[in-house]
Design a protein around this motif. Structure first.
Motif, PDB file in Angstrom:
ATOM      1  N   TYR A  92       0.799  -1.221   0.000  1.00  0.00           N
ATOM      2  CA  TYR A  92       0.000   0.000   0.000  1.00  0.00           C
ATOM      3  C   TYR A  92       0.834   1.276   0.000  1.00  0.00           C
ATOM      4  O   TYR A  92       0.293   2.371  -0.092  1.00  0.00           O
ATOM      5  N   THR A  93       2.159   1.130   0.108  1.00  0.00           N
ATOM      6  CA  THR A  93       3.065   2.269  -0.014  1.00  0.00           C
ATOM      7  C   THR A  93       4.178   1.897  -0.988  1.00  0.00           C
ATOM      8  O   THR A  93       4.930   0.951  -0.747  1.00  0.00           O
ATOM      9  N   LEU A  94       4.245   2.631  -2.085  1.00  0.00           N
ATOM     10  CA  LEU A  94       5.233   2.378  -3.131  1.00  0.00           C
ATOM     11  C   LEU A  94       5.974   3.669  -3.453  1.00  0.00           C
ATOM     12  O   LEU A  94       5.637   4.735  -2.932  1.00  0.00           O
ATOM     13  N   GLY A  95       6.971   3.568  -4.302  1.00  0.00           N
ATOM     14  CA  GLY A  95       7.702   4.754  -4.723  1.00  0.00           C
ATOM     15  C   GLY A  95       7.990   4.708  -6.208  1.00  0.00           C
ATOM     16  O   GLY A  95       8.189   3.630  -6.774  1.00  0.00           O
ATOM     17  N   VAL A  96       7.975   5.872  -6.845  1.00  0.00           N
ATOM     18  CA  VAL A  96       8.468   6.007  -8.213  1.00  0.00           C
ATOM     19  C   VAL A  96       9.694   6.896  -8.123  1.00  0.00           C
ATOM     20  O   VAL A  96       9.591   8.078  -7.764  1.00  0.00           O
ATOM     21  N   VAL A  97      10.843   6.303  -8.381  1.00  0.00           N
ATOM     22  CA  VAL A  97      12.122   6.989  -8.200  1.00  0.00           C
ATOM     23  C   VAL A  97      13.048   6.634  -9.357  1.00  0.00           C
ATOM     24  O   VAL A  97      12.670   5.908 -10.283  1.00  0.00           O
ATOM     25  N   SER A  98      14.249   7.132  -9.283  1.00  0.00           N
ATOM     26  CA  SER A  98      15.288   6.794 -10.259  1.00  0.00           C
ATOM     27  C   SER A  98      16.122   5.631  -9.721  1.00  0.00           C
ATOM     28  O   SER A  98      16.275   5.478  -8.507  1.00  0.00           O
ATOM     29  N   THR A  99      16.670   4.824 -10.624  1.00  0.00           N
ATOM     30  CA  THR A  99      17.585   3.768 -10.175  1.00  0.00           C
ATOM     31  C   THR A  99      18.797   4.361  -9.468  1.00  0.00           C
ATOM     32  O   THR A  99      19.526   3.666  -8.773  1.00  0.00           O
ATOM     33  N   GLY A 100      18.975   5.667  -9.621  1.00  0.00           N
ATOM     34  CA  GLY A 100      20.080   6.339  -8.941  1.00  0.00           C
ATOM     35  C   GLY A 100      20.000   6.271  -7.429  1.00  0.00           C
ATOM     36  O   GLY A 100      21.027   6.376  -6.755  1.00  0.00           O
ATOM     37  N   VAL A 101      18.790   6.091  -6.863  1.00  0.00           N
ATOM     38  CA  VAL A 101      18.679   5.999  -5.400  1.00  0.00           C
ATOM     39  C   VAL A 101      19.342   4.726  -4.882  1.00  0.00           C
ATOM     40  O   VAL A 101      19.676   4.617  -3.702  1.00  0.00           O
ATOM     41  N   ILE A 102      19.522   3.764  -5.785  1.00  0.00           N
ATOM     42  CA  ILE A 102      20.186   2.512  -5.420  1.00  0.00           C
ATOM     43  C   ILE A 102      21.613   2.468  -5.960  1.00  0.00           C
ATOM     44  O   ILE A 102      22.553   2.157  -5.240  1.00  0.00           O
ATOM     45  N   ALA A 103      21.772   2.828  -7.239  1.00  0.00           N
ATOM     46  CA  ALA A 103      23.064   2.649  -7.909  1.00  0.00           C
ATOM     47  C   ALA A 103      24.047   3.791  -7.731  1.00  0.00           C
ATOM     48  O   ALA A 103      25.256   3.589  -7.843  1.00  0.00           O
ATOM     49  N   VAL A 104      23.555   5.008  -7.426  1.00  0.00           N
ATOM     50  CA  VAL A 104      24.448   6.177  -7.416  1.00  0.00           C
ATOM     51  C   VAL A 104      24.541   6.871  -6.056  1.00  0.00           C
ATOM     52  O   VAL A 104      25.608   6.947  -5.450  1.00  0.00           O
ATOM     53  N   ARG A 105      23.401   7.412  -5.596  1.00  0.00           N
ATOM     54  CA  ARG A 105      23.425   8.270  -4.419  1.00  0.00           C
ATOM     55  C   ARG A 105      24.055   7.652  -3.175  1.00  0.00           C
ATOM     56  O   ARG A 105      24.761   8.341  -2.431  1.00  0.00           O
ATOM     57  N   PRO A 106      23.861   6.356  -2.899  1.00  0.00           N
ATOM     58  CA  PRO A 106      24.481   5.778  -1.704  1.00  0.00           C
ATOM     59  C   PRO A 106      26.017   5.822  -1.707  1.00  0.00           C
ATOM     60  O   PRO A 106      26.635   5.750  -0.646  1.00  0.00           O
ATOM     61  N   HIS A 107      26.617   5.952  -2.893  1.00  0.00           N
ATOM     62  CA  HIS A 107      28.076   6.066  -2.971  1.00  0.00           C
ATOM     63  C   HIS A 107      28.543   7.481  -2.620  1.00  0.00           C
ATOM     64  O   HIS A 107      29.722   7.707  -2.357  1.00  0.00           O
ATOM     65  N   LEU A 108      27.596   8.430  -2.636  1.00  0.00           N
ATOM     66  CA  LEU A 108      27.962   9.838  -2.501  1.00  0.00           C
ATOM     67  C   LEU A 108      27.347  10.541  -1.304  1.00  0.00           C
ATOM     68  O   LEU A 108      27.868  11.548  -0.840  1.00  0.00           O
ATOM     69  N   LEU A 109      26.205  10.036  -0.843  1.00  0.00           N
ATOM     70  CA  LEU A 109      25.493  10.676   0.254  1.00  0.00           C
ATOM     71  C   LEU A 109      25.179   9.672   1.357  1.00  0.00           C
ATOM     72  O   LEU A 109      25.069   8.465   1.098  1.00  0.00           O
ATOM     73  N   LYS A 110      25.001  10.177   2.559  1.00  0.00           N
ATOM     74  CA  LYS A 110      24.526   9.333   3.645  1.00  0.00           C
ATOM     75  C   LYS A 110      23.012   9.209   3.467  1.00  0.00           C
ATOM     76  O   LYS A 110      22.283  10.202   3.539  1.00  0.00           O
ATOM     77  N   VAL A 111      22.523   8.006   3.216  1.00  0.00           N
ATOM     78  CA  VAL A 111      21.101   7.801   2.962  1.00  0.00           C
ATOM     79  C   VAL A 111      20.470   6.992   4.096  1.00  0.00           C
ATOM     80  O   VAL A 111      21.156   6.252   4.799  1.00  0.00           O
ATOM     81  N   GLY A 112      19.160   7.133   4.225  1.00  0.00           N
ATOM     82  CA  GLY A 112      18.461   6.470   5.321  1.00  0.00           C
ATOM     83  C   GLY A 112      17.947   5.089   4.987  1.00  0.00           C
ATOM     84  O   GLY A 112      16.857   4.701   5.421  1.00  0.00           O
ATOM     85  N   TYR A 113      18.714   4.338   4.222  1.00  0.00           N
ATOM     86  CA  TYR A 113      18.316   2.980   3.851  1.00  0.00           C
ATOM     87  C   TYR A 113      19.524   2.222   3.308  1.00  0.00           C
ATOM     88  O   TYR A 113      20.546   2.824   2.951  1.00  0.00           O
ATOM     89  N   ASP A 114      19.401   0.889   3.272  1.00  0.00           N
ATOM     90  CA  ASP A 114      20.418   0.051   2.640  1.00  0.00           C
ATOM     91  C   ASP A 114      19.965  -0.157   1.192  1.00  0.00           C
ATOM     92  O   ASP A 114      18.921  -0.775   0.960  1.00  0.00           O
ATOM     93  N   PRO A 115      20.714   0.355   0.213  1.00  0.00           N
ATOM     94  CA  PRO A 115      20.248   0.313  -1.181  1.00  0.00           C
ATOM     95  C   PRO A 115      20.020  -1.094  -1.735  1.00  0.00           C
ATOM     96  O   PRO A 115      19.171  -1.281  -2.608  1.00  0.00           O
ATOM     97  N   LEU A 116      20.756  -2.059  -1.236  1.00  0.00           N
ATOM     98  CA  LEU A 116      20.648  -3.411  -1.781  1.00  0.00           C
ATOM     99  C   LEU A 116      19.775  -4.346  -0.947  1.00  0.00           C
ATOM    100  O   LEU A 116      19.516  -5.477  -1.352  1.00  0.00           O
TER     101      LEU A 116
END
Length: 326
Positions: A92-116
């Protein structure tokens, strides 16, 4: 007697397994029976927002429940991604995002999730494009003229859809390649970035898709395309970043995600539903109007490709000299 005990044990085991799995089975059969919320990673009016709303409208017709889009821009869609990851995995909760939230941003920013580990990938329906644009009233008509002008006027400002989006990375690679100096103005989506140029607050924009509308209206002029190895057939005289002898940032995709642990039947139902929507004539017309390349990937294919892109961008960013913040 011993055999009887073994049979009894087996019966209780089967009953136990059934009781454990029964709620999930029943839930998957009744899903969905209430509204679904889709968090969009970019601001209203951006191509991600426009396609997310079209996706929601189509899914609503097929699923028979309201599908509501809420914009949660920021951090190159990592804000929306973190929200999705924190929710109950019930579909009931989904997201439409870029693959960059998994493949790119975690290498550059501190994010609030484990991308993998924190997402159930559902599918991909398109890929992002990019282009360097100036206002049509600008005297700069080619990328060579732009480069010469930028060298003579260091510090030109530009807006992108956000820090470390593929468009931002492409312009930074262009800057490094040609020895230029730019001032970056990150925004919360392509629509906001274009508004910055329309208001003449910046010198050029790293377009992410919505810039196409302004090209059609004759408001913007396209000088270069990036995140691609091919010229745009509609703008055959405009070169790619690679043709200028520069490295380009690999293209990323528009994807639908849910929290980790979505029940398999629910994930499958959502995947099938969104696939039907993206194949519809109405959705295809929207993509064509926005000039967004249709690039569908199933859940299985997306899971493989995201792992590959995660490693690819890790290496790419290390070579670029980018460092993680925070």
């Amino acid at each position: 007697m011993k055999l009887k005990k073994e049979v009894t044990k087996m019966i209780f085991l089967v009953i136990g397994v059934f009781l454990i799995s029964c709620p999930a089975f029943v839930f998957s059969q009744t899903f969905p029976d209430k509204p679904i919320t889709i968090y969009c990673g970019y601001a209203a009016g951006a191509t991600t927002d426009l396609t997310a709303r079209a996706l929601a409208a189509g899914a609503e017709k097929l699923l028979g429940v309201p599908v509501v889009v809420e914009n949660k821009p920021g951090g190159g869609a990592t804000v929306a991604a973190a929200l999705v990851a924190s929710k109950k995995p019930d579909g009931y909760t989904l997201g439409v995002v870029s693959t960059g939230v998994i493949a790119v941003r975690p290498h550059l920013l501190k994010v609030g999730y484990d991308p993998l580990k924190d997402f159930t990938l559902i599918n991909q329906y398109a890929r992002y494009i990019g282009g360097l644009c100036v206002l049509s009233e600008s005297p700069l008509k080619t990328i060579d003229q732009f480069i010469a002008y930028a060298k003579a006027h260091p510090g030109l400002s530009y807006a992108s859809p956000g820090m470390y989006t593929q468009q931002h990375l492409a312009v930074e690679l262009f800057r490094q390649c040609k020895g230029l100096e730019f001032k970056h103005v990150p925004t919360k989506g392509g629509a906001e970035a274009n508004t910055q140029l329309l208001g003449k607050h910046i010198n050029f924009v790293a377009g992410a898709g919505q810039h196409i509308q302004y090209l059609k209206q004759g408001v913007f002029r396209l000088l270069m395309v990036f995140n691609t190895d091919k010229r745009d057939p509609k703008y055959p005289d405009v070169p790619t970043l690679q043709e200028l002898g520069c490295q380009d940032a690999p293209a990323l995709g528009y994807i639908v995600v849910g929290p980790k642990g979505l029940p398999e039947p629910v994930a499958k139902k959502l995947e099938d539903t969104f696939k039907k929507v993206t194949e519809s004539e109405e959705f295809q017309k929207l993509l064509a109007n926005l000039e967004i390349p249709y690039d569908y990937k199933s859940r299985a294919q997306l899971e493989k490709d995201v792992l590959r892109d995660y490693e690819l961008y890790k290496t790419f960013l290390e070579k670029m000299g980018a460092k993680k913040q925070g």
